[in-house]
Design a protein around this motif. Structure first.
Motif, short mmCIF file in Angstrom:
data_model
loop_
_atom_site.label_atom_id
_atom_site.label_comp_id
_atom_site.label_asym_id
_atom_site.label_seq_id
_atom_site.Cartn_x
_atom_site.Cartn_y
_atom_site.Cartn_z
N GLU A 166 0.81 -1.21 0.00
CA GLU A 166 0.00 0.00 0.00
C GLU A 166 0.85 1.27 0.00
OE1 GLU A 166 -3.25 0.08 -0.26
OE2 GLU A 166 -3.55 -2.10 -0.15
N LEU A 167 2.00 1.20 0.68
CA LEU A 167 2.84 2.38 0.84
C LEU A 167 4.28 2.06 0.44
CD1 LEU A 167 1.61 3.47 4.41
CD2 LEU A 167 0.78 4.33 2.20
N ILE A 168 5.02 3.09 0.07
CA ILE A 168 6.44 2.88 -0.24
C ILE A 168 7.17 2.40 1.01
CG2 ILE A 168 8.59 4.08 -0.87
CD1 ILE A 168 7.02 5.75 -2.84
N ALA A 169 6.69 2.81 2.17
CA ALA A 169 7.30 2.35 3.42
C ALA A 169 7.22 0.83 3.56
CB ALA A 169 6.63 3.03 4.61
N ASP A 170 6.31 0.18 2.85
CA ASP A 170 6.17 -1.28 2.94
C ASP A 170 7.33 -2.02 2.29
OD1 ASP A 170 3.77 -0.93 4.24
OD2 ASP A 170 2.56 -1.14 2.41
N PHE A 171 8.22 -1.29 1.57
CA PHE A 171 9.36 -1.94 0.93
C PHE A 171 10.59 -1.96 1.85
CE2 PHE A 171 6.78 -0.48 -2.65
CZ PHE A 171 6.69 -1.64 -3.40
N ARG A 172 10.40 -1.55 3.10
CA ARG A 172 11.50 -1.55 4.07
C ARG A 172 12.00 -2.99 4.28
NH1 ARG A 172 12.25 2.22 7.93
NH2 ARG A 172 10.07 2.87 7.69
N GLY A 173 13.33 -3.15 4.29
CA GLY A 173 13.94 -4.44 4.58
C GLY A 173 13.96 -5.41 3.41
N LEU A 174 13.45 -5.00 2.23
CA LEU A 174 13.41 -5.90 1.08
C LEU A 174 14.64 -5.70 0.20
CD1 LEU A 174 9.63 -5.62 0.10
CD2 LEU A 174 10.73 -7.22 1.68
N ARG A 175 14.75 -6.58 -0.81
CA ARG A 175 15.83 -6.48 -1.80
C ARG A 175 15.30 -5.66 -2.98
NH1 ARG A 175 16.29 -12.72 -2.61
NH2 ARG A 175 14.07 -12.30 -2.46
N LEU A 176 15.90 -4.50 -3.18
CA LEU A 176 15.39 -3.56 -4.18
C LEU A 176 16.43 -3.31 -5.26
CD1 LEU A 176 13.87 -0.90 -1.74
CD2 LEU A 176 12.77 -2.96 -2.64
N ASP A 177 15.96 -3.27 -6.50
CA ASP A 177 16.80 -2.82 -7.62
C ASP A 177 16.32 -1.42 -8.00
OD1 ASP A 177 18.24 -2.34 -9.90
OD2 ASP A 177 17.26 -3.89 -11.12
N ILE A 178 17.15 -0.41 -7.71
CA ILE A 178 16.72 0.98 -7.97
C ILE A 178 17.46 1.59 -9.17
CG2 ILE A 178 16.03 1.35 -5.58
CD1 ILE A 178 18.63 2.88 -5.15
N GLY A 179 18.07 0.73 -9.99
CA GLY A 179 18.69 1.23 -11.21
C GLY A 179 20.15 1.60 -11.05
N GLU A 180 20.76 1.89 -12.18
CA GLU A 180 22.17 2.26 -12.20
C GLU A 180 22.39 3.59 -11.50
OE1 GLU A 180 24.93 0.92 -13.20
OE2 GLU A 180 24.37 -0.74 -14.50
N GLU A 181 23.50 3.67 -10.76
CA GLU A 181 23.88 4.96 -10.20
C GLU A 181 24.20 5.91 -11.35
OE1 GLU A 181 26.96 6.81 -6.90
OE2 GLU A 181 26.92 4.65 -7.31
#
Length: 448
Positions: A138-153
């Motif tokens: 429901e919220l972006i806060a729900d992605f806390r503690g997960l494995r995230l791919d946020i793209g190339e630096e």
């Protein structure tokens, strides 16, 4: 003709005017030779990774500008942040690039460097899409503690994802950032190597994004707090992806989805030629002026000012379109005419007053040459009639007078100054006769 001019005005005046014209022509020729006479016919665009929307934009711009005879070199990059760094670096040969609005505030770029950049306006929306698997978030806060791919630096997706996660208190709390190879995002989600990916078109191919939208058991995050994010981050826009937009038959997406994202700005260095500015905005209108998933017809390009000021040339384009020359002539011809006008008018403003002053200066010089002999003549006359002067002194004065008369006779005087010349010779004769008369009367002789 030259001989006649010399007789009428004197060799000096003709030579003076000729020198002024020669200097003006010489300066004009030098400036033209040093400044690439003619229209700019080459430009470098920094784009994005291969297959990204930025890379596709750059290729289309190259095709459109090629119709006007302008060659476009495309400089690949990691995305929006990398584009801004390249534009800010004077050692990188680049003219224009695609930068997400708000990017300047996230970059460690000096104000002096960004101060030399300007915006030609916004050309499109760039939504941030968060794909995840598993239970509904429901919220972006729900992605806390997960494995995230946020793209190339260096990509806009990476910078925006970090900003949004930080706003939700997600930093050093066990959340892992994993980089998945380009094109492997769907498999990484399906094989449980990552839990969510943050992607934007500036760094991810459109085909991959469409594949993710159609993949079973993969969800597109609905930003319920979009209004709050737009108010907190003034570079973001609230966007909507209606139900069934991508596939009516399969009803993809299955429900209307709210997204957020910045606009894409066309950012250029402040020395961009006005003709190229017009061409780029014409290309932007052709490429981005139609309707798409997130924009209305005619909405872009638009003079939306964010971190970079809208260039004066772009402001003029939005207000009145292309300039008269570029509306009336082909690009190359119009640029040539504009360059000629730019050089001829200033030189004419300098040359015309100089030519008007030349006769006055020459007349002053000629009068000075004649008037200086009047000063000598006055001094001789005072010496000749001084009470203490003796006959020998008067004889010396007469010899000096002969010298003055001989020197004056050698002056090369044009016909225009004949009155001054003959006036001087007459006054020399007057002084001579006056002295002879005084000498004769003093000795008791009668002057014949």
């Amino acid at each position: 003709m030259l001989a006649r001019l010399n007789r009428l005005f004197g060799r000096g005046q003709v030579v003076s005017v000729a020198i002024i014209i020669a200097i003006a022509l010489g300066l004009g020729t030098t400036v033209v030779m040093l400044t690439n006479f003619g229209a700019p016919n080459h430009i470098v665009i920094t784009s994005g990774p291969k297959g990204s929307s930025f890379a596709r934009y750059a290729e289309r711009y190259r095709q459109i500008l090629a119709r006007e005879g302008v060659a476009v070199d495309i400089l690949p990059s990691e995305g929006s942040s990398d584009n801004l760094l390249k534009l800010s670096d004077p050692n990188v040969r680049v003219d224009v690039g695609f930068v997400l609005s708000g990017e300047a505030g996230k970059q460690d770029v000096s104000k002096s460097a960004t101060g030399k950049l300007m915006s030609l306006g916004s050309i499109n929306y760039q939504p941030l899409m968060i794909f995840y698997r598993g239970a509904t978030r429901e919220l972006i806060a729900d992605f806390r503690g997960l494995r995230l791919d946020i793209g190339e630096e260096g990509s806009g997706a990476h910078a925006l994802a970090l900003a949004l996660l930080k706003a939700n208190g997600i930093e050093d709390d066990g959340t892992r950032f994993v980089k998945v190879a380009d094109g492997d995002e769907l498999r990484a989600l399906q094989e449980n190597r990552v839990d969510a990916i943050f992607v934007m078109g500036e760094s991810t191919s459109g085909d991959m994004m469409r594949t993710l939208l159609r993949a079973p058991d993969i969800h597109l995050f609905n930003v319920r707090q979009a209004d709050a994010y737009v108010r907190r981050f003034n570079n973001l826009n609230k966007l909507s992806l209606p139900e069934g937009t991508l596939d009516f038959g399969r009803n993809i997406p299955a429900e209307s989805t709210t997204l957020i994202g910045p606009t894409v700005e066309l950012v250029a260095r402040d020395n961009l030629h006005p003709a190229l500015s017009d061409l780029l905005l014409e290309a932007a209108r052709e490429l981005h002026g139609g309707a798409s998933l997130f924009r209305k017809r005619g909405e872009f390009p638009a003079p939306q000012e964010h971190a970079f000021r809208i260039s004066p040339d772009a402001s003029r384009y939005y207000a009145s379109g292309k300039s008269f020359l570029y509306r009336s002539f082909p690009y190359g011809v119009a640029s040539l005419i504009a360059r000629i006008i730019a050089f001829v008018v200033p030189f004419a403003l300098v040359l015309i007053p100089a030519l008007k002053m030349a006769p006055a200066i020459y007349r002053w010089r000629m009068e000075s040459r004649i008037h200086r002999w009047y000063r000598a003549l006055l001094e001789l006359e005072r010496d000749a009639f001084h009470p203490s002067s003796d006959p020998k002194a008067r004889e010396e004065v007469l010899r000096q007078l002969d010298h003055i008369e001989e020197s004056v006779s050698r002056i090369n005087v044009p016909a225009a100054f004949g009155d001054l010349f003959y006036g001087l010779r007459g006054h020399i004769c007057f002084v001579r006769n006056l002295m002879l008369s005084h000498t004769s009367s003093g000795s008791g002789e009668t002057t014949p």
